[in-house]
Motif scaffolding. Structure first.
Motif, PDB file in Angstrom:
ATOM      1  N   ALA A  67       0.828  -1.212   0.000  1.00  0.00           N
ATOM      2  CA  ALA A  67       0.000   0.000   0.000  1.00  0.00           C
ATOM      3  C   ALA A  67       0.863   1.263   0.000  1.00  0.00           C
ATOM      4  O   ALA A  67       0.632   2.184  -0.797  1.00  0.00           O
ATOM      5  CB  ALA A  67      -0.923  -0.005   1.214  1.00  0.00           C
ATOM      6  N   ALA A  68       1.867   1.310   0.898  1.00  0.00           N
ATOM      7  CA  ALA A  68       2.723   2.499   0.972  1.00  0.00           C
ATOM      8  C   ALA A  68       3.505   2.698  -0.314  1.00  0.00           C
ATOM      9  O   ALA A  68       3.670   3.829  -0.794  1.00  0.00           O
ATOM     10  CB  ALA A  68       3.677   2.371   2.164  1.00  0.00           C
ATOM     11  N   THR A  69       3.974   1.601  -0.913  1.00  0.00           N
ATOM     12  CA  THR A  69       4.789   1.720  -2.126  1.00  0.00           C
ATOM     13  C   THR A  69       3.941   2.094  -3.336  1.00  0.00           C
ATOM     14  O   THR A  69       4.367   2.885  -4.182  1.00  0.00           O
ATOM     15  CB  THR A  69       5.546   0.405  -2.384  1.00  0.00           C
ATOM     16  OG1 THR A  69       6.270   0.054  -1.196  1.00  0.00           O
ATOM     17  CG2 THR A  69       6.533   0.552  -3.531  1.00  0.00           C
ATOM     18  N   LEU A  70       2.733   1.551  -3.429  1.00  0.00           N
ATOM     19  CA  LEU A  70       1.826   1.974  -4.500  1.00  0.00           C
ATOM     20  C   LEU A  70       1.529   3.469  -4.394  1.00  0.00           C
ATOM     21  O   LEU A  70       1.571   4.200  -5.389  1.00  0.00           O
ATOM     22  CB  LEU A  70       0.516   1.180  -4.438  1.00  0.00           C
ATOM     23  CG  LEU A  70       0.523  -0.249  -4.971  1.00  0.00           C
ATOM     24  CD1 LEU A  70      -0.796  -0.946  -4.642  1.00  0.00           C
ATOM     25  CD2 LEU A  70       0.776  -0.284  -6.474  1.00  0.00           C
ATOM     26  N   ALA A  71       1.222   3.922  -3.182  1.00  0.00           N
ATOM     27  CA  ALA A  71       0.864   5.330  -2.982  1.00  0.00           C
ATOM     28  C   ALA A  71       2.027   6.260  -3.316  1.00  0.00           C
ATOM     29  O   ALA A  71       1.854   7.276  -4.000  1.00  0.00           O
ATOM     30  CB  ALA A  71       0.404   5.553  -1.543  1.00  0.00           C
ATOM     31  N   LEU A  72       3.219   5.912  -2.845  1.00  0.00           N
ATOM     32  CA  LEU A  72       4.363   6.812  -3.025  1.00  0.00           C
ATOM     33  C   LEU A  72       5.038   6.667  -4.377  1.00  0.00           C
ATOM     34  O   LEU A  72       5.754   7.574  -4.812  1.00  0.00           O
ATOM     35  CB  LEU A  72       5.386   6.595  -1.913  1.00  0.00           C
ATOM     36  CG  LEU A  72       4.911   6.928  -0.488  1.00  0.00           C
ATOM     37  CD1 LEU A  72       6.080   6.918   0.479  1.00  0.00           C
ATOM     38  CD2 LEU A  72       4.202   8.261  -0.420  1.00  0.00           C
ATOM     39  N   VAL A 103      -7.058   2.511  -8.466  1.00  0.00           N
ATOM     40  CA  VAL A 103      -8.204   1.596  -8.431  1.00  0.00           C
ATOM     41  C   VAL A 103      -8.145   0.621  -9.597  1.00  0.00           C
ATOM     42  O   VAL A 103      -8.326  -0.599  -9.426  1.00  0.00           O
ATOM     43  CB  VAL A 103      -9.529   2.394  -8.455  1.00  0.00           C
ATOM     44  CG1 VAL A 103     -10.724   1.442  -8.618  1.00  0.00           C
ATOM     45  CG2 VAL A 103      -9.693   3.212  -7.176  1.00  0.00           C
ATOM     46  N   VAL A 104      -7.889   1.138 -10.785  1.00  0.00           N
ATOM     47  CA  VAL A 104      -7.825   0.288 -11.977  1.00  0.00           C
ATOM     48  C   VAL A 104      -6.695  -0.737 -11.858  1.00  0.00           C
ATOM     49  O   VAL A 104      -6.887  -1.924 -12.124  1.00  0.00           O
ATOM     50  CB  VAL A 104      -7.632   1.154 -13.246  1.00  0.00           C
ATOM     51  CG1 VAL A 104      -7.376   0.275 -14.464  1.00  0.00           C
ATOM     52  CG2 VAL A 104      -8.863   2.031 -13.477  1.00  0.00           C
ATOM     53  N   VAL A 105      -5.515  -0.289 -11.426  1.00  0.00           N
ATOM     54  CA  VAL A 105      -4.368  -1.201 -11.319  1.00  0.00           C
ATOM     55  C   VAL A 105      -4.626  -2.298 -10.291  1.00  0.00           C
ATOM     56  O   VAL A 105      -4.372  -3.483 -10.535  1.00  0.00           O
ATOM     57  CB  VAL A 105      -3.092  -0.413 -10.958  1.00  0.00           C
ATOM     58  CG1 VAL A 105      -1.971  -1.360 -10.546  1.00  0.00           C
ATOM     59  CG2 VAL A 105      -2.647   0.432 -12.140  1.00  0.00           C
ATOM     60  N   CYS A 106      -5.141  -1.909  -9.122  1.00  0.00           N
ATOM     61  CA  CYS A 106      -5.316  -2.883  -8.033  1.00  0.00           C
ATOM     62  C   CYS A 106      -6.469  -3.854  -8.276  1.00  0.00           C
ATOM     63  O   CYS A 106      -6.525  -4.909  -7.627  1.00  0.00           O
ATOM     64  CB  CYS A 106      -5.534  -2.155  -6.715  1.00  0.00           C
ATOM     65  SG  CYS A 106      -4.056  -1.314  -6.107  1.00  0.00           S
ATOM     66  N   ALA A 147      -3.771   2.740  -0.105  1.00  0.00           N
ATOM     67  CA  ALA A 147      -3.003   3.501  -1.092  1.00  0.00           C
ATOM     68  C   ALA A 147      -3.813   4.634  -1.704  1.00  0.00           C
ATOM     69  O   ALA A 147      -3.296   5.751  -1.874  1.00  0.00           O
ATOM     70  CB  ALA A 147      -2.505   2.562  -2.191  1.00  0.00           C
ATOM     71  N   ALA A 148      -5.077   4.388  -2.061  1.00  0.00           N
ATOM     72  CA  ALA A 148      -5.878   5.414  -2.736  1.00  0.00           C
ATOM     73  C   ALA A 148      -6.120   6.646  -1.854  1.00  0.00           C
ATOM     74  O   ALA A 148      -5.881   7.782  -2.287  1.00  0.00           O
ATOM     75  CB  ALA A 148      -7.197   4.814  -3.224  1.00  0.00           C
ATOM     76  N   PRO A 149      -6.587   6.489  -0.593  1.00  0.00           N
ATOM     77  CA  PRO A 149      -6.755   7.686   0.252  1.00  0.00           C
ATOM     78  C   PRO A 149      -5.446   8.406   0.546  1.00  0.00           C
ATOM     79  O   PRO A 149      -5.401   9.641   0.549  1.00  0.00           O
ATOM     80  CB  PRO A 149      -7.362   7.111   1.544  1.00  0.00           C
ATOM     81  CG  PRO A 149      -7.987   5.818   1.152  1.00  0.00           C
ATOM     82  CD  PRO A 149      -7.110   5.269   0.054  1.00  0.00           C
ATOM     83  N   VAL A 150      -4.376   7.654   0.805  1.00  0.00           N
ATOM     84  CA  VAL A 150      -3.087   8.281   1.096  1.00  0.00           C
ATOM     85  C   VAL A 150      -2.637   9.141  -0.073  1.00  0.00           C
ATOM     86  O   VAL A 150      -2.197  10.282   0.105  1.00  0.00           O
ATOM     87  CB  VAL A 150      -2.027   7.197   1.411  1.00  0.00           C
ATOM     88  CG1 VAL A 150      -0.620   7.799   1.381  1.00  0.00           C
ATOM     89  CG2 VAL A 150      -2.297   6.568   2.764  1.00  0.00           C
TER      90      VAL A 150
END
Length: 494
Positions: free
Chosen positions: A52-57, A91-94, A276-279
């Motif tokens: 999650a952290a890596t997707l977001a950043l 969203v699409v990727v996950c 990931a999405a909200p972050v």
């Protein structure tokens, strides 16, 4: 800024990067079980928090920070669509391509395309994808240079070198596991810092809130800058055009998908989305508010869009908060830098070196080659980024290169695999994309205001569907003997 603050920020980054990198590398050396692609994919064992952290950043780097600072100068709050578009992208990727990549067990997007089509498609797409990712890497280098320049007063060239060295260390010690665990720590610190920074700035404005910022835009006749919907022209040319460009190209790009390939399983990716999405999305709101505020204060507005916001933060915040905020900004950019360096290096080591030179290469050898390529790419990015090319200036052209790649993935997995059709689709879209972006073709056709992404999406679908209908090809991959054999092989490995 005084020297003690500079040292604190740099020490924070070095201790975190060095400490996590050493710990992860040490744990990997003690692990008696040899995992597949340990350096580049973490042995495909990364959990929800790290993913999650890596997707977001990964998609929260220079364009999200310096880019939104810069875009809000002219577009106002409409710049927030950059964040909105990336939330939709996550969203699409996950829920689609990330799951498919993890399911097939490949190491790269080009590798999947060889399974779907042929080695030629793999090589061509690998080269193009590596080039487009490198373009983003130069922007991340520029972001690091601007931040360090604002903190230290160094010139941009020296700052780019220092930032690039930190970016190399962020990933080269222990690979994607190092990036992931550093991201977890930095995501927490980053959110605390940006919320506190926004509050502190508000307290120092007249009336101790942002009402003076609103009055500035209203009194200057630019009230539309306060609305996320802005003008209809901006919505059509920027907001919706960006959504189309990202959603129909980046779900096929290596950096995000490499994170998904590294997940423990498909369920991990879906769970990670809820973090990931909200972050990623909410961060853009704070950045846009800071950017709008900087333009409303004359002393910072005089500095221009590239450095006004960062200079305001350095001058208006207490020293301890400056350390936290700029350190976390730098960490977010370093994370994107790390993944955009790791992704093309992975493509080279997996799709060129292992595929055509050393098919029996060990994971240790692949890790060594990947490290070397990371360093080389970063050095070139430092050279290019130090000249400060305009952030996002060519984003439409860069993103459009991957639209036909996403089509090939969708078509190959779920409909039909025509190698001839794939080659024609790639060639047509890439040629027209270049002509559309660098010639007077749009003006000659009276379509200058139509975003590049709309045209390339329509062209991709038209050529892709037509060639699939007319050219011979194989059945969809998810219904093939090769896929079933791969599933059996993966189950035995796991």
């Amino acid at each position: 800024m005084n020297i003690s603050l500079i040292l604190c920020v740099l020490i924070y980054e070095l201790v975190l990067i060095g400490g996590v990198g050493y710990f992860v590398a040490k744990q990997a050396s003690k692990n008696k079980v040899a995992h597949d692609a340990e350096f580049t994919h973490g042995g495909r064992q990364l959990g929800v928090t790290v993913i999650a952290a890596t997707l977001a950043l990964t998609v929260l780097g220079t364009p999200h920070i310096m880019g939104i600072f810069e875009m809000s100068w002219d577009m106002g709050a409409t710049a927030l669509w950059f964040s909105i578009a990336h939330v939709i992208l996550l969203v699409v990727v996950c829920l689609t391509t990330g799951l498919w990549m993890r399911r097939t067990g490949v190491n790269s997007v080009p590798q999947l395309l060889e399974d779907l089509y042929n080695p030629g498609i793999r090589v061509v797409v690998g080269c193009v994808m590596a080039g487009s990712i490198f373009g983003v890497l130069t922007l991340e280098t520029q972001g690091l240079a601007i931040l360090l320049s604002a903190m230290t007063g160094w010139n941009v060239q020296y700052s780019a070198i220092a930032g690039g060295v930190l970016g190399i260390l962020y990933v080269v010690l222990a690979g994607i596991k190092e990036v992931g665990w550093i991201n977890v720590a930095n995501a927490i610190i980053m959110y605390i810092a940006v919320i506190l920074a926004t509050m502190f700035i508000a307290f120092q404005l007249p009336n101790q809130d942002f009402s003076s910022v609103s009055e500035f835009y209203v009194s200057s006749g630019n009230e539309a800058a306060l609305s996320v919907f802005g003008s209809s022209h901006l919505l059509w040319t920027f907001a919706f055009g960006l959504v189309v460009a990202l959603v129909f190209s980046q779900p096929a790009n290596q950096p995000l998908l490499q994170v998904c390939m590294s997940a423990k399983d498909e369920r991990t990716i879906v769970k990670a989305l809820w973090i990931a999405a909200p972050v990623n999305g909410m961060f853009g709101v704070f950045i846009c508010v800071i950017g709008l505020t900087a333009k409303s204060i004359p002393e910072f507005a005089a500095l221009g869009p590239k450095t006004a916001a960062t200079s305001m933060l350095v001058n208006m915040l207490p020293d301890w908060l400056v350390i936290l905020l700029l350190g976390s900004f730098m960490a977010a950019i370093l994370s994107s830098f790390a993944m955009t360096a790791l992704a093309p290096a992975t493509i080279f080591s997996n799709d060129i070196y292992r595929r055509f030179y050393r098919q029996d290469a060990t994971e240790k050898e692949i890790a060594k080659v990947t490290r070397i390529v990371i360093v080389l790419l970063s050095l070139v990015a430092i050279l290019v980024g130090s000249f400060l090319p305009q952030i996002l200036a060519s984003v439409g052209w860069v993103l459009a290169w991957l639209m036909p790649v996403l089509w090939l993935i969708l078509s190959g997995l779920f409909w039909k695999r025509s190698s001839i059709g794939a080659a024609i689709t790639l060639g047509c879209v890439w040629c027209i994309n270049t002509l559309w972006s660098f010639t007077n073709l749009p003006q000659l056709l009276g379509m200058a205001d139509i975003p590049n992404s709309y045209i390339m999406l329509i062209l991709t679908l038209f050529v892709g569907v037509t060639t699939n209908l007319l050219c011979p090809g194989k059945d969809k991959y998810f219904n093939s003997v090769e896929y079933n054999a791969q599933v059996v092989a993966n189950s035995k490995t796991n």
